[in-house]
Motif scaffolding. Sequence first.
Motif, PDB file in Angstrom:
ATOM      1  N   GLN A   1       5.484   9.977   2.156  1.00 30.83           N
ATOM      2  CA  GLN A   1       6.160  10.678   1.070  1.00 30.83           C
ATOM      3  C   GLN A   1       5.315  10.495  -0.183  1.00 30.83           C
ATOM      4  O   GLN A   1       4.976   9.365  -0.551  1.00 30.83           O
ATOM      5  CB  GLN A   1       7.571  10.159   0.848  1.00 30.83           C
ATOM      6  CG  GLN A   1       8.261  10.949  -0.253  1.00 30.83           C
ATOM      7  CD  GLN A   1       9.721  10.613  -0.423  1.00 30.83           C
ATOM      8  OE1 GLN A   1      10.227   9.658   0.149  1.00 30.83           O
ATOM      9  NE2 GLN A   1      10.391  11.411  -1.218  1.00 30.83           N
ATOM     10  N   LEU A   2       5.003  11.597  -0.846  1.00 28.18           N
ATOM     11  CA  LEU A   2       4.135  11.547  -2.013  1.00 28.18           C
ATOM     12  C   LEU A   2       4.704  10.621  -3.086  1.00 28.18           C
ATOM     13  O   LEU A   2       3.980   9.805  -3.657  1.00 28.18           O
ATOM     14  CB  LEU A   2       3.904  12.951  -2.581  1.00 28.18           C
ATOM     15  CG  LEU A   2       3.008  13.002  -3.822  1.00 28.18           C
ATOM     16  CD1 LEU A   2       1.604  12.484  -3.514  1.00 28.18           C
ATOM     17  CD2 LEU A   2       2.956  14.415  -4.369  1.00 28.18           C
ATOM     18  N   LYS A   3       5.984  10.736  -3.367  1.00 31.13           N
ATOM     19  CA  LYS A   3       6.609   9.911  -4.408  1.00 31.13           C
ATOM     20  C   LYS A   3       6.374   8.419  -4.165  1.00 31.13           C
ATOM     21  O   LYS A   3       6.069   7.668  -5.092  1.00 31.13           O
ATOM     22  CB  LYS A   3       8.113  10.216  -4.446  1.00 31.13           C
ATOM     23  CG  LYS A   3       8.860   9.576  -5.577  1.00 31.13           C
ATOM     24  CD  LYS A   3      10.225  10.222  -5.681  1.00 31.13           C
ATOM     25  CE  LYS A   3      11.310   9.200  -5.518  1.00 31.13           C
ATOM     26  NZ  LYS A   3      12.642   9.782  -5.598  1.00 31.13           N
ATOM     27  N   GLN A   4       6.465   7.991  -2.930  1.00 26.64           N
ATOM     28  CA  GLN A   4       6.220   6.583  -2.586  1.00 26.64           C
ATOM     29  C   GLN A   4       4.755   6.211  -2.772  1.00 26.64           C
ATOM     30  O   GLN A   4       4.435   5.119  -3.236  1.00 26.64           O
ATOM     31  CB  GLN A   4       6.661   6.294  -1.148  1.00 26.64           C
ATOM     32  CG  GLN A   4       8.155   6.430  -0.918  1.00 26.64           C
ATOM     33  CD  GLN A   4       8.949   5.477  -1.800  1.00 26.64           C
ATOM     34  OE1 GLN A   4       8.579   4.321  -1.977  1.00 26.64           O
ATOM     35  NE2 GLN A   4      10.035   5.970  -2.366  1.00 26.64           N
ATOM     36  N   GLN A   5       3.860   7.108  -2.404  1.00 26.56           N
ATOM     37  CA  GLN A   5       2.418   6.849  -2.544  1.00 26.56           C
ATOM     38  C   GLN A   5       2.033   6.703  -4.012  1.00 26.56           C
ATOM     39  O   GLN A   5       1.191   5.868  -4.358  1.00 26.56           O
ATOM     40  CB  GLN A   5       1.607   7.967  -1.894  1.00 26.56           C
ATOM     41  CG  GLN A   5       1.831   8.135  -0.403  1.00 26.56           C
ATOM     42  CD  GLN A   5       1.446   6.900   0.383  1.00 26.56           C
ATOM     43  OE1 GLN A   5       0.384   6.334   0.198  1.00 26.56           O
ATOM     44  NE2 GLN A   5       2.335   6.471   1.259  1.00 26.56           N
ATOM     45  N   LEU A   6       2.659   7.491  -4.883  1.00 20.10           N
ATOM     46  CA  LEU A   6       2.328   7.445  -6.305  1.00 20.10           C
ATOM     47  C   LEU A   6       2.745   6.135  -6.960  1.00 20.10           C
ATOM     48  O   LEU A   6       2.190   5.762  -7.997  1.00 20.10           O
ATOM     49  CB  LEU A   6       2.970   8.633  -7.037  1.00 20.10           C
ATOM     50  CG  LEU A   6       2.322   9.990  -6.740  1.00 20.10           C
ATOM     51  CD1 LEU A   6       3.178  11.116  -7.294  1.00 20.10           C
ATOM     52  CD2 LEU A   6       0.907  10.052  -7.267  1.00 20.10           C
ATOM     53  N   LYS A   7       3.666   5.412  -6.371  1.00 17.55           N
ATOM     54  CA  LYS A   7       4.064   4.108  -6.911  1.00 17.55           C
ATOM     55  C   LYS A   7       2.904   3.120  -6.846  1.00 17.55           C
ATOM     56  O   LYS A   7       2.861   2.166  -7.614  1.00 17.55           O
ATOM     57  CB  LYS A   7       5.265   3.551  -6.141  1.00 17.55           C
ATOM     58  CG  LYS A   7       6.542   4.292  -6.431  1.00 17.55           C
ATOM     59  CD  LYS A   7       7.692   3.709  -5.638  1.00 17.55           C
ATOM     60  CE  LYS A   7       8.983   4.480  -5.936  1.00 17.55           C
ATOM     61  NZ  LYS A   7      10.114   3.948  -5.171  1.00 17.55           N
ATOM     62  N   ARG A   8       1.971   3.371  -5.936  1.00 22.28           N
ATOM     63  CA  ARG A   8       0.821   2.475  -5.753  1.00 22.28           C
ATOM     64  C   ARG A   8      -0.372   2.864  -6.623  1.00 22.28           C
ATOM     65  O   ARG A   8      -1.352   2.137  -6.682  1.00 22.28           O
ATOM     66  CB  ARG A   8       0.419   2.466  -4.284  1.00 22.28           C
ATOM     67  CG  ARG A   8       1.527   1.904  -3.413  1.00 22.28           C
ATOM     68  CD  ARG A   8       1.288   1.953  -1.923  1.00 22.28           C
ATOM     69  NE  ARG A   8      -0.086   1.905  -1.503  1.00 22.28           N
ATOM     70  CZ  ARG A   8      -0.517   2.399  -0.356  1.00 22.28           C
ATOM     71  NH1 ARG A   8       0.325   2.985   0.481  1.00 22.28           N
ATOM     72  NH2 ARG A   8      -1.785   2.306  -0.022  1.00 22.28           N
ATOM     73  N   GLY A   9      -0.304   4.049  -7.247  1.00 22.67           N
ATOM     74  CA  GLY A   9      -1.411   4.503  -8.090  1.00 22.67           C
ATOM     75  C   GLY A   9      -1.665   5.984  -7.901  1.00 22.67           C
ATOM     76  O   GLY A   9      -0.956   6.664  -7.157  1.00 22.67           O
ATOM     77  N   PRO A  10      -2.694   6.501  -8.577  1.00 21.86           N
ATOM     78  CA  PRO A  10      -3.008   7.926  -8.460  1.00 21.86           C
ATOM     79  C   PRO A  10      -3.371   8.304  -7.022  1.00 21.86           C
ATOM     80  O   PRO A  10      -3.840   7.465  -6.246  1.00 21.86           O
ATOM     81  CB  PRO A  10      -4.191   8.132  -9.394  1.00 21.86           C
ATOM     82  CG  PRO A  10      -4.619   6.798  -9.858  1.00 21.86           C
ATOM     83  CD  PRO A  10      -3.612   5.784  -9.439  1.00 21.86           C
ATOM     84  N   VAL A  11      -3.152   9.572  -6.714  1.00 23.50           N
ATOM     85  CA  VAL A  11      -3.404  10.086  -5.368  1.00 23.50           C
ATOM     86  C   VAL A  11      -4.353  11.279  -5.447  1.00 23.50           C
ATOM     87  O   VAL A  11      -4.166  12.175  -6.267  1.00 23.50           O
ATOM     88  CB  VAL A  11      -2.087  10.518  -4.682  1.00 23.50           C
ATOM     89  CG1 VAL A  11      -2.353  11.275  -3.384  1.00 23.50           C
ATOM     90  CG2 VAL A  11      -1.190   9.310  -4.426  1.00 23.50           C
ATOM     91  N   VAL A  12      -5.365  11.248  -4.595  1.00 20.22           N
ATOM     92  CA  VAL A  12      -6.207  12.420  -4.364  1.00 20.22           C
ATOM     93  C   VAL A  12      -5.639  13.084  -3.125  1.00 20.22           C
ATOM     94  O   VAL A  12      -5.653  12.510  -2.036  1.00 20.22           O
ATOM     95  CB  VAL A  12      -7.685  12.037  -4.123  1.00 20.22           C
ATOM     96  CG1 VAL A  12      -8.501  13.280  -3.774  1.00 20.22           C
ATOM     97  CG2 VAL A  12      -8.258  11.316  -5.330  1.00 20.22           C
ATOM     98  N   LEU A  13      -5.079  14.258  -3.323  1.00 20.87           N
ATOM     99  CA  LEU A  13      -4.486  15.021  -2.229  1.00 20.87           C
ATOM    100  C   LEU A  13      -5.426  16.187  -1.963  1.00 20.87           C
ATOM    101  O   LEU A  13      -5.570  17.074  -2.800  1.00 20.87           O
ATOM    102  CB  LEU A  13      -3.105  15.519  -2.662  1.00 20.87           C
ATOM    103  CG  LEU A  13      -2.206  16.122  -1.617  1.00 20.87           C
ATOM    104  CD1 LEU A  13      -1.814  15.081  -0.579  1.00 20.87           C
ATOM    105  CD2 LEU A  13      -0.964  16.696  -2.277  1.00 20.87           C
TER     106      LEU A  13
END
Length: 174
Positions: free
Chosen positions: A45-57
Amino acid sequence: MRQFVFATIVALLAAAPSTAALEKGVRAPDFATTGSLGGKEFKLQLKQQLKRGPVVLYFFPKAFTEGCTLESRAFSQAMPEFKKAGAQVIGMSSDDLATLKRFSKEECRDAFPVASATPTIVKAYDVTLKAKPELTKRTSYVIDRSGRIVMVHDDMKWSEHVTKSLAAVRALKR
């Protein structure tokens, strides 16, 4: 056969310019999907991944084609730099999960996850390849921790996606 498929995709794209609907500064649509890291399935889930920092999708058209393989290998080689900058990389494709499991192991070299770009996700990120709607365009988004898109690179040539994404992630740290 892979080279023929890739050459066909590139030829079809040359006829029409590629544009991403999502602009810098807009909120990235949240989504949940299934992915693979090192051949092992997981829920993402993107929202969960963003809690760890920026995301390159980054969206790519088709696993095991020349450009997608080269791009994935380039991202895997650059993962130490992305991690140093505090970012995660997630590859997205319309390929089936069995293909993505193999691709994550063989071409992404267990360095980052690849996930299933469902039709809903493809539409939300406006990455439908017009000439072949079952595939996605090659589009990279850098999303900051707040969920805002800070960089969009929409180009079927794979070669600049890693460098542009890494520069955008590094700029977030300043």
